[in-house]
Scaffold this motif. Structure first.
Motif, PDB file in Angstrom:
ATOM      1  N   ASP A  92     -40.324 -61.651 -40.469  1.00 23.63           N
ATOM      2  CA  ASP A  92     -40.360 -60.583 -41.955  1.00 23.63           C
ATOM      3  C   ASP A  92     -41.066 -59.235 -41.479  1.00 23.63           C
ATOM      4  O   ASP A  92     -40.680 -58.231 -41.805  1.00 23.63           O
ATOM      5  N   GLU A  93     -42.380 -59.644 -40.950  1.00 20.03           N
ATOM      6  CA  GLU A  93     -43.199 -58.544 -40.649  1.00 20.03           C
ATOM      7  C   GLU A  93     -42.549 -57.340 -39.497  1.00 20.03           C
ATOM      8  O   GLU A  93     -42.829 -56.346 -39.846  1.00 20.03           O
ATOM      9  N   LEU A  94     -41.893 -58.140 -38.540  1.00 19.02           N
ATOM     10  CA  LEU A  94     -41.513 -57.349 -37.600  1.00 19.02           C
ATOM     11  C   LEU A  94     -40.206 -56.462 -38.009  1.00 19.02           C
ATOM     12  O   LEU A  94     -40.069 -55.546 -37.645  1.00 19.02           O
ATOM     13  N   VAL A  95     -39.519 -57.099 -38.885  1.00 24.10           N
ATOM     14  CA  VAL A  95     -38.348 -56.436 -39.381  1.00 24.10           C
ATOM     15  C   VAL A  95     -38.858 -55.255 -40.343  1.00 24.10           C
ATOM     16  O   VAL A  95     -38.434 -53.968 -40.321  1.00 24.10           O
ATOM     17  N   ASN A  96     -39.955 -55.365 -41.123  1.00 20.95           N
ATOM     18  CA  ASN A  96     -40.528 -54.444 -42.011  1.00 20.95           C
ATOM     19  C   ASN A  96     -41.288 -53.351 -41.202  1.00 20.95           C
ATOM     20  O   ASN A  96     -41.088 -52.268 -41.522  1.00 20.95           O
ATOM     21  N   LEU A  97     -41.860 -53.714 -40.043  1.00 19.61           N
ATOM     22  CA  LEU A  97     -42.449 -52.797 -39.206  1.00 19.61           C
ATOM     23  C   LEU A  97     -41.348 -51.860 -38.563  1.00 19.61           C
ATOM     24  O   LEU A  97     -41.559 -50.727 -38.533  1.00 19.61           O
ATOM     25  N   GLN A  98     -40.117 -52.406 -38.233  1.00 17.07           N
ATOM     26  CA  GLN A  98     -39.043 -51.594 -37.728  1.00 17.07           C
ATOM     27  C   GLN A  98     -38.595 -50.658 -38.920  1.00 17.07           C
ATOM     28  O   GLN A  98     -38.166 -49.219 -38.451  1.00 17.07           O
ATOM     29  N   ARG A  99     -38.381 -51.181 -39.809  1.00 19.66           N
ATOM     30  CA  ARG A  99     -37.746 -50.173 -41.087  1.00 19.66           C
ATOM     31  C   ARG A  99     -38.703 -49.305 -41.365  1.00 19.66           C
ATOM     32  O   ARG A  99     -38.387 -48.222 -41.611  1.00 19.66           O
ATOM     33  N   ASN A 100     -40.227 -49.172 -41.440  1.00 20.30           N
ATOM     34  CA  ASN A 100     -41.048 -48.562 -41.737  1.00 20.30           C
ATOM     35  C   ASN A 100     -41.221 -47.349 -40.667  1.00 20.30           C
ATOM     36  O   ASN A 100     -41.203 -46.423 -40.791  1.00 20.30           O
ATOM     37  N   THR A 101     -40.933 -47.925 -39.398  1.00 21.00           N
ATOM     38  CA  THR A 101     -40.889 -46.852 -38.269  1.00 21.00           C
ATOM     39  C   THR A 101     -39.878 -45.948 -38.447  1.00 21.00           C
ATOM     40  O   THR A 101     -39.887 -44.585 -38.291  1.00 21.00           O
ATOM     41  N   MET A 102     -38.512 -46.513 -38.766  1.00 21.41           N
ATOM     42  CA  MET A 102     -37.605 -45.508 -38.901  1.00 21.41           C
ATOM     43  C   MET A 102     -37.636 -44.753 -40.133  1.00 21.41           C
ATOM     44  O   MET A 102     -37.323 -43.494 -40.040  1.00 21.41           O
ATOM     45  N   THR A 103     -38.383 -45.092 -41.149  1.00 21.44           N
ATOM     46  CA  THR A 103     -38.438 -44.390 -42.351  1.00 21.44           C
ATOM     47  C   THR A 103     -39.484 -43.299 -42.019  1.00 21.44           C
ATOM     48  O   THR A 103     -39.197 -42.052 -42.357  1.00 21.44           O
ATOM     49  N   HIS A 104     -40.576 -43.672 -41.423  1.00 19.20           N
ATOM     50  CA  HIS A 104     -41.529 -42.393 -40.880  1.00 19.20           C
ATOM     51  C   HIS A 104     -41.019 -41.490 -39.891  1.00 19.20           C
ATOM     52  O   HIS A 104     -41.116 -40.341 -40.203  1.00 19.20           O
ATOM     53  N   SER A 105     -40.151 -41.807 -38.910  1.00 19.02           N
ATOM     54  CA  SER A 105     -39.408 -40.901 -38.063  1.00 19.02           C
ATOM     55  C   SER A 105     -38.446 -39.976 -38.566  1.00 19.02           C
ATOM     56  O   SER A 105     -38.432 -38.933 -38.468  1.00 19.02           O
ATOM     57  N   PHE A 106     -37.828 -40.525 -39.451  1.00 19.38           N
ATOM     58  CA  PHE A 106     -36.868 -39.805 -40.376  1.00 19.38           C
ATOM     59  C   PHE A 106     -37.389 -38.874 -41.268  1.00 19.38           C
ATOM     60  O   PHE A 106     -37.251 -37.612 -41.104  1.00 19.38           O
ATOM     61  N   ALA A 107     -38.530 -39.142 -41.812  1.00 21.15           N
ATOM     62  CA  ALA A 107     -39.123 -38.205 -42.657  1.00 21.15           C
ATOM     63  C   ALA A 107     -39.961 -37.084 -42.042  1.00 21.15           C
ATOM     64  O   ALA A 107     -39.711 -35.859 -42.096  1.00 21.15           O
ATOM     65  N   LEU A 108     -40.474 -37.362 -40.549  1.00 16.55           N
ATOM     66  CA  LEU A 108     -41.169 -36.424 -40.173  1.00 16.55           C
ATOM     67  C   LEU A 108     -39.783 -35.545 -39.160  1.00 16.55           C
ATOM     68  O   LEU A 108     -40.169 -34.347 -39.066  1.00 16.55           O
ATOM     69  N   HIS A 109     -38.919 -36.147 -39.108  1.00 20.12           N
ATOM     70  CA  HIS A 109     -37.699 -35.254 -38.582  1.00 20.12           C
ATOM     71  C   HIS A 109     -37.059 -34.171 -39.444  1.00 20.12           C
ATOM     72  O   HIS A 109     -36.964 -33.093 -39.046  1.00 20.12           O
ATOM     73  N   VAL A 110     -37.096 -34.867 -40.589  1.00 22.18           N
ATOM     74  CA  VAL A 110     -36.540 -33.823 -41.720  1.00 22.18           C
ATOM     75  C   VAL A 110     -37.612 -32.800 -41.992  1.00 22.18           C
ATOM     76  O   VAL A 110     -37.206 -31.481 -42.021  1.00 22.18           O
ATOM     77  N   LEU A 111     -38.876 -33.008 -41.948  1.00 21.23           N
ATOM     78  CA  LEU A 111     -39.946 -32.099 -42.134  1.00 21.23           C
ATOM     79  C   LEU A 111     -39.943 -31.141 -41.056  1.00 21.23           C
ATOM     80  O   LEU A 111     -40.168 -29.990 -41.262  1.00 21.23           O
ATOM     81  N   GLY A 112     -39.814 -31.716 -39.886  1.00 19.36           N
ATOM     82  CA  GLY A 112     -39.854 -30.746 -38.705  1.00 19.36           C
ATOM     83  C   GLY A 112     -38.704 -29.808 -38.708  1.00 19.36           C
ATOM     84  O   GLY A 112     -39.000 -28.442 -38.395  1.00 19.36           O
ATOM     85  N   ARG A 113     -37.546 -30.185 -39.002  1.00 28.23           N
ATOM     86  CA  ARG A 113     -36.271 -29.168 -39.208  1.00 28.23           C
ATOM     87  C   ARG A 113     -36.546 -28.253 -40.242  1.00 28.23           C
ATOM     88  O   ARG A 113     -36.355 -27.023 -40.062  1.00 28.23           O
ATOM     89  N   LEU A 115     -39.780 -27.130 -41.021  1.00 31.85           N
ATOM     90  CA  LEU A 115     -40.710 -26.230 -40.732  1.00 31.85           C
ATOM     91  C   LEU A 115     -40.063 -25.187 -39.708  1.00 31.85           C
ATOM     92  O   LEU A 115     -40.580 -24.195 -39.445  1.00 31.85           O
ATOM     93  N   ASN A 116     -39.094 -25.760 -39.031  1.00 33.77           N
ATOM     94  CA  ASN A 116     -38.471 -24.890 -37.906  1.00 33.77           C
ATOM     95  C   ASN A 116     -37.704 -23.866 -38.497  1.00 33.77           C
ATOM     96  O   ASN A 116     -37.858 -22.650 -37.997  1.00 33.77           O
ATOM     97  N   LYS A 117     -37.062 -24.184 -39.566  1.00 32.36           N
ATOM     98  CA  LYS A 117     -36.242 -23.161 -40.382  1.00 32.36           C
ATOM     99  C   LYS A 117     -37.283 -22.188 -40.898  1.00 32.36           C
ATOM    100  O   LYS A 117     -36.780 -20.768 -40.731  1.00 32.36           O
ATOM    101  N   ILE A 118     -38.606 -22.533 -41.315  1.00 31.54           N
ATOM    102  CA  ILE A 118     -39.327 -21.504 -42.018  1.00 31.54           C
ATOM    103  C   ILE A 118     -39.943 -20.693 -40.559  1.00 31.54           C
ATOM    104  O   ILE A 118     -39.911 -19.251 -40.662  1.00 31.54           O
ATOM    105  N   LYS A 119     -40.183 -21.230 -39.614  1.00 29.18           N
ATOM    106  CA  LYS A 119     -40.747 -20.468 -38.556  1.00 29.18           C
ATOM    107  C   LYS A 119     -39.629 -19.491 -37.931  1.00 29.18           C
ATOM    108  O   LYS A 119     -39.869 -18.414 -37.520  1.00 29.18           O
ATOM    109  N   SER A 120     -38.334 -19.996 -37.788  1.00 31.90           N
ATOM    110  CA  SER A 120     -37.081 -18.924 -37.405  1.00 31.90           C
ATOM    111  C   SER A 120     -37.023 -17.836 -38.532  1.00 31.90           C
ATOM    112  O   SER A 120     -36.912 -16.866 -37.985  1.00 31.90           O
TER     113      SER A 120
END
Length: 159
Positions: A92-113, A115-120
């Motif tokens: 269960d912890e390994l599944v939670n770790l993977q799910r949490n990693t995907m959540t973190h990566s997705f939020a960073l991706h959205v935030l990065g996009r 900020l890139n629009k703002i920079k543009s």
């Protein structure tokens, strides 16, 4: 000007999501480190955080989103093992770790996009693709230009 962008509910919600993902990662790391510890109780962030965040985002009130707090606490819904009293389940912890990693990566991706629009918008530069000498030369918003391939091997001509 930038304060207005950073005060938007989407930015604040992304920040809270990232904060929760970091805390959850710390909890999962602790759980994995103590998987064999007798009588260890599984920990996680407060279970109502996601519902409270969804409710706050639906309200559109930035202050309500900003007031949301996450904390690590004992997970009382996790059932302890009969042998050693540990309530951590490795799978269960390994599944939670993977799910949490995907959540973190997705939020960073959205935030990065975002900020890139703002920079543009500020710099007036947008991503472009140019064709030069038959090779594609990519020029991205961040100004990174990948190195051009070099041919270090010489062709041998066979007679």
């Amino acid at each position: 000007m930038l304060e207005a962008i950073y005060a938007r509910e989407s930015y604040t919600a992304l920040k809270k999501t990232l904060d929760a993902a970091v805390l959850r990662h710390q909890a999962i790391s602790s759980n994995l480190a103590n998987v064999e510890t007798p009588h260890y109780k599984r920990i996680d962030i407060n279970p109502d955080f996601e519902k409270r965040l969804q409710k706050a985002v639906a309200s559109g009130d930035v202050n309500q989103i900003a007031r949301l707090n996450t904390r690590i606490q004992v997970d009382h819904s996790a059932m302890p093992d009969a042998l050693n009293g540990n309530s951590v389940k490795l799978e269960d912890e390994l599944v939670n770790l993977q799910r949490n990693t995907m959540t973190h990566s997705f939020a960073l991706h959205v935030l990065g996009r975002s900020l890139n629009k703002i920079k543009s918008a500020i710099t007036g530069r947008v991503g472009s693709v140019r064709v030069r000498k038959g090779l594609l030369d990519f020029k991205f918003i961040i100004g990174y230009v990948p190195p051009k391939p070099t041919n270090t091997t010489k062709r041998q001509v066979w007679a």
